[in-house]
Design an enzyme around this catalytic site. Structure first.
Site, PDB file in Angstrom:
ATOM      1  N   ALA A   1       0.907  -1.156  -0.054  1.00  0.00           N
ATOM      2  CA  ALA A   1       0.126  -0.043  -0.044  1.00  0.00           C
ATOM      3  C   ALA A   1       0.983   1.375   0.008  1.00  0.00           C
ATOM      4  CB  ALA A   1      -0.860   0.083   1.065  1.00  0.00           C
TER       5      ALA A   1
ATOM      6  N   GLY B   1       0.741  -5.531   0.578  1.00  0.00           N
ATOM      7  CA  GLY B   1      -0.427  -5.488  -0.210  1.00  0.00           C
ATOM      8  C   GLY B   1      -0.156  -6.020  -1.613  1.00  0.00           C
TER       9      GLY B   1
ATOM     10  N   GLU C   1       4.121  -5.834   7.115  1.00  0.00           N
ATOM     11  CA  GLU C   1       3.512  -4.581   7.834  1.00  0.00           C
ATOM     12  C   GLU C   1       3.855  -4.369   9.492  1.00  0.00           C
ATOM     13  OE1 GLU C   1       0.730  -6.353   4.583  1.00  0.00           O
ATOM     14  OE2 GLU C   1       2.292  -7.106   5.731  1.00  0.00           O
TER      15      GLU C   1
END
Length: 246
Positions: free
Chosen positions: A56, A99, A122
């Site tokens: 992301a 992502g 993440e």
């Protein structure tokens, strides 16, 4: 488009194809358009430049209000891919992280270039995966290896992911798109209706009990058997000729 195959190329190379809201909207629109286009039977997703997708767009996500992330965020893309009826092949070049790996896992077949790296980093940002990284990854490679990748955030090679069962095939970097298109064309040469039914049944195996999965498989088999393509395929076999799918 190449012989009934649509190629979606993520095109933010200066950001390692980080997924932002503009990309989400464009991909949702593209998947919706080709799903209703009978001349497209398979989709290949790949990245432009040095990465498939690094995940992301952190800059954009960090500035979004929580309400906007919850109400919309990237969810429309994951839902559009989850319900997309035609096969999607991920051709992973370079890094597929966060992502980006979740995008690959939302596809049906994952091919990877030899130099590519994958993982769910993440945790390094004080976050956790939010689009399948704790679910699809665990269902595919098992709890303990998935736990290691999610909790450490490390990236591992495509070869290791192939050994773990997440990647279908690893090829030299220069062969990646040729191999993705070869497999896509092979699938596209089959009955599109049977392919859709088969995809639905295989996906259901990941989400249901064995008895529920077998029930859907049996139903889809009966539907295929009674379909025009099913009848044509059996006739062509008996008459020793190539089938003509409708």
């Amino acid at each position: 488009m190449v012989e009934q195959v649509a190629v979606f190329r993520l095109n933010r190379p200066h950001k390692l194809n980080a997924i932002n809201m503009e990309m989400v909207d464009e991909l949702v629109a593209a998947f919706t358009e080709v799903e209703s286009n009978p001349s497209v039977r398979v989709v290949v997703v790949t990245g432009n430049g040095r990465a498939f997708s690094a995940g992301a767009d952190v800059g954009e996500m960090s500035s979004m209000r929580l309400e906007d992330v919850v109400r919309r965020g990237h969810a429309p893309l994951w839902e559009r891919m989850r319900t997309f009826r035609k096969p999607i092949i991920a051709a992973v070049n370079g890094v597929a992280a966060g992502g980006g790996l979740e995008l690959a896992m939302a596809c049906d077949i994952i091919l990877a270039a030899e130099s590519s790296l994958m993982g769910q980093p993440e945790i390094n940002l004080g976050l956790i995966p939010g689009a399948g990284g704790t679910q699809r990854l665990t269902r595919t490679i098992g709890k303990y290896k998935a736990m290691e990748l999610v909790l450490t955030g490390k990236l591992i090679s495509a070869r290791e992911m192939e050994r773990l069962g997440l990647v279908t095939k690893v090829v030299p970097d220069s062969w990646l798109m040729d191999e993705a298109l070869r497999i896509a064309k092979e699938i596209a040469s089959r009955s599109p209706f049977a392919v859709e039914l088969a995809k639905e049944a295989v996906n259901r195996a990941m989400e249901t009990t064995l008895s529920q999965g077998l029930e859907l498989e049996r139903k889809n088999f009966y539907v295929a058997l009674a379909s025009d393509d099913g009848k044509e395929g059996m006739r062509a076999f008996l008459e020793k000729r190539r089938p003509k799918w409708t």
